[in-house]
Design a protein around this motif. Structure first.
Motif, mmCIF file in Angstrom:
data_model
loop_
_atom_site.group_PDB
_atom_site.id
_atom_site.type_symbol
_atom_site.label_atom_id
_atom_site.label_comp_id
_atom_site.label_asym_id
_atom_site.label_seq_id
_atom_site.Cartn_x
_atom_site.Cartn_y
_atom_site.Cartn_z
ATOM 1 N N THR A 146 2.065 -0.730 7.053
ATOM 2 C CA THR A 146 3.459 -0.363 6.767
ATOM 3 C C THR A 146 3.603 1.153 6.778
ATOM 4 N N VAL A 147 4.528 1.629 7.595
ATOM 5 C CA VAL A 147 4.834 3.056 7.691
ATOM 6 C C VAL A 147 6.352 3.208 7.670
ATOM 7 N N PRO A 148 6.889 4.113 6.845
ATOM 8 C CA PRO A 148 8.353 4.294 6.818
ATOM 9 C C PRO A 148 8.890 4.696 8.182
ATOM 10 N N THR A 149 9.946 4.012 8.616
ATOM 11 C CA THR A 149 10.561 4.372 9.892
ATOM 12 C C THR A 149 11.527 5.526 9.718
ATOM 13 N N GLY A 150 12.077 5.663 8.530
ATOM 14 C CA GLY A 150 12.955 6.785 8.223
ATOM 15 C C GLY A 150 12.283 7.723 7.242
ATOM 16 N N SER A 151 13.025 8.148 6.237
ATOM 17 C CA SER A 151 12.460 9.020 5.219
ATOM 18 C C SER A 151 11.673 8.206 4.201
ATOM 19 N N ASN A 152 10.767 8.898 3.515
ATOM 20 C CA ASN A 152 9.999 8.231 2.463
ATOM 21 C C ASN A 152 10.901 7.739 1.345
ATOM 22 N N LEU A 153 11.945 8.511 1.028
ATOM 23 C CA LEU A 153 12.866 8.129 -0.037
ATOM 24 C C LEU A 153 13.605 6.848 0.304
ATOM 25 N N GLN A 154 14.031 6.735 1.557
ATOM 26 C CA GLN A 154 14.737 5.525 1.986
ATOM 27 C C GLN A 154 13.850 4.296 1.829
ATOM 28 N N SER A 155 12.607 4.400 2.283
ATOM 29 C CA SER A 155 11.678 3.274 2.167
ATOM 30 C C SER A 155 11.326 2.994 0.718
ATOM 31 N N LEU A 156 11.229 4.036 -0.105
ATOM 32 C CA LEU A 156 10.925 3.843 -1.522
ATOM 33 C C LEU A 156 12.019 3.033 -2.203
ATOM 34 N N SER A 203 11.213 -0.401 6.144
ATOM 35 C CA SER A 203 10.000 -0.001 5.429
ATOM 36 C C SER A 203 8.782 -0.845 5.763
ATOM 37 N N GLY A 204 8.993 -1.939 6.466
ATOM 38 C CA GLY A 204 7.900 -2.880 6.708
ATOM 39 C C GLY A 204 7.868 -3.993 5.694
ATOM 40 N N ALA A 205 8.712 -3.886 4.658
ATOM 41 C CA ALA A 205 8.839 -4.919 3.616
ATOM 42 C C ALA A 205 7.489 -5.294 3.035
ATOM 43 N N SER A 206 6.820 -4.325 2.440
ATOM 44 C CA SER A 206 5.496 -4.573 1.873
ATOM 45 C C SER A 206 5.577 -5.409 0.598
ATOM 46 N N MET A 207 6.241 -4.886 -0.425
ATOM 47 C CA MET A 207 6.370 -5.531 -1.744
ATOM 48 C C MET A 207 5.014 -5.732 -2.417
ATOM 49 N N ASN A 208 3.963 -5.169 -1.825
ATOM 50 C CA ASN A 208 2.612 -5.479 -2.272
ATOM 51 C C ASN A 208 1.679 -4.318 -1.926
ATOM 52 N N PRO A 209 1.192 -3.579 -2.923
ATOM 53 C CA PRO A 209 0.278 -2.465 -2.620
ATOM 54 C C PRO A 209 -0.948 -2.890 -1.823
ATOM 55 N N ALA A 210 -1.487 -4.076 -2.095
ATOM 56 C CA ALA A 210 -2.672 -4.544 -1.375
ATOM 57 C C ALA A 210 -2.355 -4.767 0.099
ATOM 58 N N ARG A 211 -1.160 -5.246 0.395
ATOM 59 C CA ARG A 211 -0.756 -5.488 1.784
ATOM 60 C C ARG A 211 -0.736 -4.187 2.585
ATOM 61 N N SER A 212 -0.406 -3.080 1.931
ATOM 62 C CA SER A 212 -0.334 -1.792 2.622
ATOM 63 C C SER A 212 -1.650 -1.032 2.590
ATOM 64 N N VAL A 221 -4.753 5.036 8.418
ATOM 65 C CA VAL A 221 -3.363 5.490 8.557
ATOM 66 C C VAL A 221 -2.762 5.554 7.154
ATOM 67 N N TYR A 222 -2.557 6.766 6.661
ATOM 68 C CA TYR A 222 -2.141 6.927 5.271
ATOM 69 C C TYR A 222 -0.736 7.526 5.134
ATOM 70 N N LYS A 223 0.006 7.581 6.200
ATOM 71 C CA LYS A 223 1.342 8.171 6.156
ATOM 72 C C LYS A 223 2.259 7.360 5.241
ATOM 73 N N GLY A 224 2.803 8.023 4.223
ATOM 74 C CA GLY A 224 3.748 7.372 3.320
ATOM 75 C C GLY A 224 3.154 6.262 2.491
ATOM 76 N N VAL A 230 3.950 3.007 -5.341
ATOM 77 C CA VAL A 230 4.913 3.317 -6.407
ATOM 78 C C VAL A 230 6.105 2.361 -6.368
ATOM 79 N N GLY A 231 6.657 2.132 -5.169
ATOM 80 C CA GLY A 231 7.851 1.297 -5.034
ATOM 81 C C GLY A 231 7.690 -0.112 -5.578
ATOM 82 N N PRO A 232 6.671 -0.860 -5.118
ATOM 83 C CA PRO A 232 6.484 -2.209 -5.641
ATOM 84 C C PRO A 232 6.214 -2.259 -7.141
ATOM 85 N N LEU A 233 5.497 -1.271 -7.670
ATOM 86 C CA LEU A 233 5.231 -1.256 -9.109
ATOM 87 C C LEU A 233 6.524 -1.096 -9.906
ATOM 88 N N ILE A 234 7.349 -0.146 -9.504
ATOM 89 C CA ILE A 234 8.626 0.071 -10.204
ATOM 90 C C ILE A 234 9.521 -1.152 -10.060
#
Length: 274
Positions: A146-156, A203-212, A221-224, A230-234
């Motif tokens: 999963t890599v943000p296609t737009g800004s990191n904030l948008q994907s977050l 965003s790739g619809a991760s919803m799961n830190p392990a998936r990413s 590949v560690y971009k974003g 952070v997003g799924p935890l919050i």
């Protein structure tokens, strides 16, 4: 073994050699170890096949173009539903560090098992990502992470919202004893499918830190990547908190309707009554 001991065994009376818990708790500790090991193995297997099938559909679609985006969405929903029904009764079917941590925060899961579950989920994801890398010729264009296609904030923001919905549904079907437990797998699987439809292109619809994290570690590949931690935890914590706010009662509906109607029960508990 003496005659007295044999007669006691025939009568069903326990002896020192029977499988009973000893004063030192050895048998209890052993049973707990076996149970925990089974749960951890179930989490590894469940997470492995979720990542293998879900990310596999992404790879196959990017390389061969035969799955299509709706097919990817359906695959994610189906594999989660299948694994929930397969091993959910063993480990609880978390497959997601954000879910495990949230359950622990709201006291639906023991804290001491959290590191074990997270390690199992990470292992399953990394193993599945490694398998896909060995089976397919994964080019940078066919990256299945999963890599943000737009800004990191948008994907977050997107990850927070869709994980909120996911954990809200999980809290309803898994922690509320009034829910129909047999439908838990369908509800969770369909929620993931819908979320991938909406957020997948963004965003790739991760919803799961392990998936990413799994694909990121294997493919470097560690971009974003922080967005998908952070997003799924919050989102998960907020979703569980919201459900607990609207939870009417811990009693099942059938108990509320034994002596009076459900509406009457509500009126009795409302501030305006009596």
């Amino acid at each position: 073994m003496g005659v007295d001991e044999i007669s006691k065994m025939e009568e069903g009376i326990g002896t020192s050699s029977s499988f009973e818990s000893k004063d030192d708790g050895t048998l209890c500790a052993s049973a707990s170890f076996v149970s925990t090991t089974q749960k951890v193995i179930a989490e590894v297997i469940g997470t492995y096949f979720i990542i293998f099938a879900g990310c596999g559909s992404v790879v196959v679609n990017k390389i061969y173009g035969s799955v299509t985006f709706p097919g990817i969405c359906v695959t994610w929903g189906l594999i989660v539903m299948v694994m929930v029904y397969s091993v959910g009764h063993i480990s609880g079917g978390h497959f997601n560090p954000a879910v495990t941590i949230t359950f622990a925060i709201f006291r639906d899961f023991p804290y001491w098992q959290v590191p074990l579950y997270i390690a199992a989920q990470m292992m399953g994801s990394i193993l599945a990502s490694g398998t896909l890398s060995l089976v397919f010729d994964v080019t940078p264009d066919a990256y299945f992470g999963t890599v943000p296609t737009g800004s990191n904030l948008q994907s977050l923001v997107i990850e927070i919202i869709i994980t909120f919905l996911l954990m809200f549904v999980i809290s309803g079907v898994a922690t509320d004893n009034r829910a129909i437990g047999e439908l838990a797998g369908i509800a969770v699987g369909m929620t993931i499918m819908l979320n991938v439809f909406v957020a997948g292109p963004v965003s790739g619809a991760s919803m799961n830190p392990a998936r990413s994290i799994g694909p990121a570690v294997v493919r470097h590949v560690y971009k974003g990547l922080w967005v998908y931690i952070v997003g799924p935890l919050i989102g998960a914590i907020a979703g569980a908190f919201a459900y607990n706010l609207i939870r009417f009662t811990d009693k099942p509906l059938r108990e509320l309707t034994k002596s009076s109607s459900f509406l009457r029960s509500i009126s009795k508990n409302s501030p305006s009554s009596g």
